[in-house]
Design a protein around this motif. Structure first.
Motif, PDB file in Angstrom:
ATOM      1  N   ASP A  62       0.798  -1.219  -0.065  1.00 12.67           N
ATOM      2  CA  ASP A  62       0.054  -0.017   0.138  1.00 12.67           C
ATOM      3  C   ASP A  62       0.959   1.180   0.084  1.00 12.67           C
ATOM      4  O   ASP A  62       1.753   1.431   0.846  1.00 12.67           O
ATOM      5  CB  ASP A  62      -0.967   0.096   1.274  1.00 12.67           C
ATOM      6  N   PRO A  63       0.658   2.416  -0.969  1.00  9.75           N
ATOM      7  CA  PRO A  63       1.622   3.236  -0.804  1.00  9.75           C
ATOM      8  C   PRO A  63       1.130   4.199   0.276  1.00  9.75           C
ATOM      9  O   PRO A  63       1.974   5.179   0.533  1.00  9.75           O
ATOM     10  CB  PRO A  63       1.623   3.923  -2.440  1.00  9.75           C
ATOM     11  N   ASP A  64       0.162   4.277   0.747  1.00  8.89           N
ATOM     12  CA  ASP A  64      -0.310   4.954   1.735  1.00  8.89           C
ATOM     13  C   ASP A  64      -0.379   4.335   3.226  1.00  8.89           C
ATOM     14  O   ASP A  64      -1.139   3.354   3.445  1.00  8.89           O
ATOM     15  CB  ASP A  64      -1.653   5.319   1.598  1.00  8.89           C
ATOM     16  N   ALA A  65       0.723   4.404   3.705  1.00  5.30           N
ATOM     17  CA  ALA A  65       1.005   3.376   4.905  1.00  5.30           C
ATOM     18  C   ALA A  65       1.842   4.184   6.375  1.00  5.30           C
ATOM     19  O   ALA A  65       2.559   4.918   5.869  1.00  5.30           O
ATOM     20  CB  ALA A  65       1.761   2.106   4.476  1.00  5.30           C
ATOM     21  N   VAL A  66       1.680   3.547   7.506  1.00  6.81           N
ATOM     22  CA  VAL A  66       2.480   4.142   8.482  1.00  6.81           C
ATOM     23  C   VAL A  66       3.087   2.595   8.975  1.00  6.81           C
ATOM     24  O   VAL A  66       2.331   1.916   9.331  1.00  6.81           O
ATOM     25  CB  VAL A  66       1.615   4.832   9.481  1.00  6.81           C
ATOM     26  N   GLY A  67       4.170   2.812   9.197  1.00 11.32           N
ATOM     27  CA  GLY A  67       4.797   1.743  10.094  1.00 11.32           C
ATOM     28  C   GLY A  67       5.456   2.090  11.453  1.00 11.32           C
ATOM     29  O   GLY A  67       6.218   3.158  11.672  1.00 11.32           O
ATOM     30  N   VAL A  68       5.100   1.043  12.403  1.00  8.49           N
ATOM     31  CA  VAL A  68       5.940   1.316  13.541  1.00  8.49           C
ATOM     32  C   VAL A  68       6.643   0.090  13.934  1.00  8.49           C
ATOM     33  O   VAL A  68       6.128  -1.013  13.896  1.00  8.49           O
ATOM     34  CB  VAL A  68       4.461   1.465  15.105  1.00  8.49           C
ATOM     35  N   VAL A  69       7.769   0.261  14.559  1.00  9.23           N
ATOM     36  CA  VAL A  69       8.799  -0.730  14.982  1.00  9.23           C
ATOM     37  C   VAL A  69       8.985  -0.695  16.235  1.00  9.23           C
ATOM     38  O   VAL A  69       9.243   0.427  17.031  1.00  9.23           O
ATOM     39  CB  VAL A  69      10.225  -0.772  14.336  1.00  9.23           C
ATOM     40  N   CYS A  70       8.837  -1.562  17.070  1.00  5.31           N
ATOM     41  CA  CYS A  70       9.146  -1.723  18.678  1.00  5.31           C
ATOM     42  C   CYS A  70       9.777  -2.944  18.958  1.00  5.31           C
ATOM     43  O   CYS A  70       9.229  -3.962  19.149  1.00  5.31           O
ATOM     44  CB  CYS A  70       7.743  -1.629  19.326  1.00  5.31           C
ATOM     45  N   GLY A  71      11.004  -2.825  18.791  1.00 11.57           N
ATOM     46  CA  GLY A  71      11.943  -4.087  19.116  1.00 11.57           C
ATOM     47  C   GLY A  71      12.911  -3.604  20.199  1.00 11.57           C
ATOM     48  O   GLY A  71      12.455  -3.488  21.382  1.00 11.57           O
ATOM     49  N   ALA A  72      14.062  -3.606  19.735  1.00 12.15           N
ATOM     50  CA  ALA A  72      15.002  -2.877  21.076  1.00 12.15           C
ATOM     51  C   ALA A  72      14.636  -1.670  21.214  1.00 12.15           C
ATOM     52  O   ALA A  72      14.726  -1.169  22.439  1.00 12.15           O
ATOM     53  CB  ALA A  72      16.288  -3.032  20.776  1.00 12.15           C
ATOM     54  N   GLY A  73      14.210  -0.764  20.332  1.00 14.17           N
ATOM     55  CA  GLY A  73      13.816   0.752  20.446  1.00 14.17           C
ATOM     56  C   GLY A  73      12.523   0.804  19.871  1.00 14.17           C
ATOM     57  O   GLY A  73      11.767  -0.159  19.498  1.00 14.17           O
ATOM     58  N   ILE A  74      11.951   2.251  19.507  1.00 10.41           N
ATOM     59  CA  ILE A  74      10.919   2.483  18.987  1.00 10.41           C
ATOM     60  C   ILE A  74      10.946   3.508  18.048  1.00 10.41           C
ATOM     61  O   ILE A  74      12.051   4.404  18.170  1.00 10.41           O
ATOM     62  CB  ILE A  74       9.774   2.614  19.688  1.00 10.41           C
ATOM     63  N   ASN A  75      10.373   3.465  17.027  1.00 11.04           N
ATOM     64  CA  ASN A  75      10.352   4.405  15.842  1.00 11.04           C
ATOM     65  C   ASN A  75       9.189   4.222  14.876  1.00 11.04           C
ATOM     66  O   ASN A  75       8.443   3.112  14.935  1.00 11.04           O
ATOM     67  CB  ASN A  75      11.589   4.381  15.061  1.00 11.04           C
ATOM     68  N   ALA A  76       8.833   5.197  14.035  1.00 10.96           N
ATOM     69  CA  ALA A  76       7.783   5.223  13.261  1.00 10.96           C
ATOM     70  C   ALA A  76       8.167   5.905  11.895  1.00 10.96           C
ATOM     71  O   ALA A  76       8.715   7.049  11.950  1.00 10.96           O
ATOM     72  CB  ALA A  76       6.639   5.822  13.620  1.00 10.96           C
ATOM     73  N   VAL A  77       7.691   5.550  10.941  1.00 11.34           N
ATOM     74  CA  VAL A  77       7.613   6.411   9.355  1.00 11.34           C
ATOM     75  C   VAL A  77       6.376   6.134   8.974  1.00 11.34           C
ATOM     76  O   VAL A  77       5.425   5.207   9.024  1.00 11.34           O
ATOM     77  CB  VAL A  77       8.767   6.032   8.560  1.00 11.34           C
ATOM     78  N   GLY A  78       6.064   7.019   7.819  1.00 12.07           N
ATOM     79  CA  GLY A  78       5.002   7.062   7.048  1.00 12.07           C
ATOM     80  C   GLY A  78       5.290   7.537   5.704  1.00 12.07           C
ATOM     81  O   GLY A  78       6.171   8.064   5.406  1.00 12.07           O
ATOM     82  N   ARG A  79       4.361   6.942   4.491  1.00 14.14           N
ATOM     83  CA  ARG A  79       4.623   7.456   3.326  1.00 14.14           C
ATOM     84  C   ARG A  79       3.174   7.501   2.741  1.00 14.14           C
ATOM     85  O   ARG A  79       2.208   6.974   3.089  1.00 14.14           O
ATOM     86  CB  ARG A  79       5.368   6.244   2.659  1.00 14.14           C
ATOM     87  N   ARG A  80       3.238   8.271   1.744  1.00 16.33           N
ATOM     88  CA  ARG A  80       1.936   8.585   1.000  1.00 16.33           C
ATOM     89  C   ARG A  80       2.290   8.328  -0.653  1.00 16.33           C
ATOM     90  O   ARG A  80       3.484   8.404  -0.941  1.00 16.33           O
ATOM     91  CB  ARG A  80       1.675   9.994   1.107  1.00 16.33           C
ATOM     92  N   ALA A  81       1.287   7.952  -1.267  1.00  8.25           N
ATOM     93  CA  ALA A  81       1.369   7.813  -2.603  1.00  8.25           C
ATOM     94  C   ALA A  81       2.367   8.414  -3.569  1.00  8.25           C
ATOM     95  O   ALA A  81       2.890   8.200  -4.566  1.00  8.25           O
ATOM     96  CB  ALA A  81      -0.148   7.429  -3.417  1.00  8.25           C
ATOM     97  N   ASP A  82       2.260   9.803  -3.378  1.00 10.81           N
ATOM     98  CA  ASP A  82       2.871  11.062  -4.172  1.00 10.81           C
ATOM     99  C   ASP A  82       4.331  11.117  -3.652  1.00 10.81           C
ATOM    100  O   ASP A  82       5.357  11.891  -4.343  1.00 10.81           O
ATOM    101  CB  ASP A  82       2.381  12.307  -3.935  1.00 10.81           C
ATOM    102  N   GLY A  83       4.717  10.113  -2.628  1.00  7.19           N
ATOM    103  CA  GLY A  83       6.027  10.249  -2.560  1.00  7.19           C
ATOM    104  C   GLY A  83       6.336  10.977  -1.189  1.00  7.19           C
ATOM    105  O   GLY A  83       7.582  10.710  -0.569  1.00  7.19           O
ATOM    106  N   ALA A  84       5.565  11.609  -0.633  1.00 11.72           N
ATOM    107  CA  ALA A  84       5.849  12.271   0.664  1.00 11.72           C
ATOM    108  C   ALA A  84       5.944  11.395   2.109  1.00 11.72           C
ATOM    109  O   ALA A  84       5.621  10.323   1.711  1.00 11.72           O
ATOM    110  CB  ALA A  84       4.659  13.231   1.024  1.00 11.72           C
ATOM    111  N   THR A  85       6.948  11.752   2.687  1.00 15.27           N
ATOM    112  CA  THR A  85       7.143  10.716   3.939  1.00 15.27           C
ATOM    113  C   THR A  85       7.118  11.610   5.256  1.00 15.27           C
ATOM    114  O   THR A  85       6.969  12.923   5.082  1.00 15.27           O
ATOM    115  CB  THR A  85       8.478  10.305   3.822  1.00 15.27           C
ATOM    116  N   SER A  86       6.785  10.970   6.335  1.00 14.18           N
ATOM    117  CA  SER A  86       6.862  11.588   7.596  1.00 14.18           C
ATOM    118  C   SER A  86       7.793  10.473   8.383  1.00 14.18           C
ATOM    119  O   SER A  86       7.602   9.486   8.355  1.00 14.18           O
ATOM    120  CB  SER A  86       5.566  11.395   8.156  1.00 14.18           C
ATOM    121  N   ARG A  87       8.940  11.160   9.282  1.00 13.42           N
ATOM    122  CA  ARG A  87       9.659  10.487  10.018  1.00 13.42           C
ATOM    123  C   ARG A  87       9.921  10.940  11.395  1.00 13.42           C
ATOM    124  O   ARG A  87       9.791  12.406  11.485  1.00 13.42           O
ATOM    125  CB  ARG A  87      10.884  10.028   9.396  1.00 13.42           C
ATOM    126  N   PHE A  88      10.705  10.323  12.236  1.00 10.32           N
ATOM    127  CA  PHE A  88      11.133  11.067  13.708  1.00 10.32           C
ATOM    128  C   PHE A  88      12.437  10.974  13.626  1.00 10.32           C
ATOM    129  O   PHE A  88      13.146  10.041  13.285  1.00 10.32           O
ATOM    130  CB  PHE A  88      10.292  10.318  14.994  1.00 10.32           C
TER     131      PHE A  88
END
Length: 294
Positions: free
Chosen positions: A82-108
């Protein structure tokens, strides 16, 4: 290959070694070049870090085109096309990113407490010991974590556990074992442990909310991918809470828990780049089948 762990030169050298190992495993003659190299690594968090790593990888000359970014983008692609998505990882640490179909991203920034992060396996394990210590000596409320921590390390008291870690009698890496202990104690109804688990759910909800809001996805259909050992374990108390929270926050969103390792996502992103942004379905199925989650 994290530059934070190895340093940039050693990380890049390791990437070159891995490419060489992959070529050898595929029996690829030296006369045949690579069209695309896609590298997704932990520690590529800030733009300046991504740029430095990108330039260093490109300078290796291993492929005509190279793409370098944070490993969470590989996790996200492994979780969904899916080109419109948000991912969260919680392993040793924690982080998240997002992406949109037009290529825009969100990160921390993902710099731990320096950037306001809360949670992850290391943190949860440390909190289990923290609350066990405070309950034992009277500074904090009573909790079943006290007996659970003491028994887990076969020590007479939690204080003895802390001292054993301090003196090196217990290897520092073993502290992470308390993450699982925390979830077991919480599942048995302990309020102190359960409060920590609820706080973890708060953080996951916040990461998804902020990433989705930045991309204008919150009220639209998009996919949330949960990955990392803490989330793929599907501890019911955490998992069910997160599912319910996300359903209330984004009713049009769908949720999936990672079932393919991030390295498969890196391969799929490379194949996307070679096929105008969309890896052929049959090839994607073959990649996922060949690389199951351990």
């Amino acid at each position: 290959t994290s530059p934070h762990v190895l340093g940039l030169p050693a990380a890049v050298a390791r990437i070159a070694d891995l490419v060489g190992e992959a070529r050898a495993a595929a029996a690829l003659p030296s006369s045949i070049g690579l069209d695309q190299l896609s590298v997704y690594v932990a520690g590529a968090d800030l733009p300046v870090e991504v740029e430095a790593l990108s330039n260093a990888v490109a300078a290796l000359g291993l492929a005509v085109e190279s793409t370098v970014d944070n490993d969470l983008f590989a996790l996200l692609r492994a979780g969904t096309p899916d080109p419109d998505a948000v991912g969260v990882v919680c392993g040793a640490g924690i982080n998240a990113v997002g992406r949109r179909a037009d290529g825009a991203t969100s990160r921390f920034p993902a710099l731990g407490q320096l950037s306001g992060d809360w949670g992850g396996g290391h943190h949860l394990a440390a909190l289990a010991l923290y609350h066990a210590c405070r309950a034992e000596d009277g500074r904090g409320p009573s909790t079943a974590l006290t007996d659970a921590v003491r028994r887990h390390f076969d020590r007479p008291t939690v204080e003895a556990v802390s001292i054993a870690f301090h003196l090196g009698e217990l290897p520092a890496a073993r502290l992470d074992e308390l993450c699982e202990v925390l979830f077991v104690v919480a599942a048995a109804g302990d309020e102190v442990a359960s409060r920590v688990v609820r706080r973890m759910a708060d953080e996951i909800e916040a990461l998804v909310r902020v990433a989705a809001t930045r991309l204008g996805l919150l009220d639209r259909p998009y996919t949330v991918v949960l990955g990392g050992g803490v989330l793929t374990a599907r501890h019911p108390q955490l998992h069910d809470d997160v599912v319910a929270r996300l359903a209330r926050m984004s009713p049009a969103a769908s949720l999936t828990v990672l079932s393919t390792p991030p390295v498969a996502g890196a391969a799929l992103l490379a194949l996307d780049a070679l096929h105008d942004g969309a890896c052929p379905p049959a090839v994607e199925t073959a990649v996922r089948s060949a690389l199951p989650l351990p």
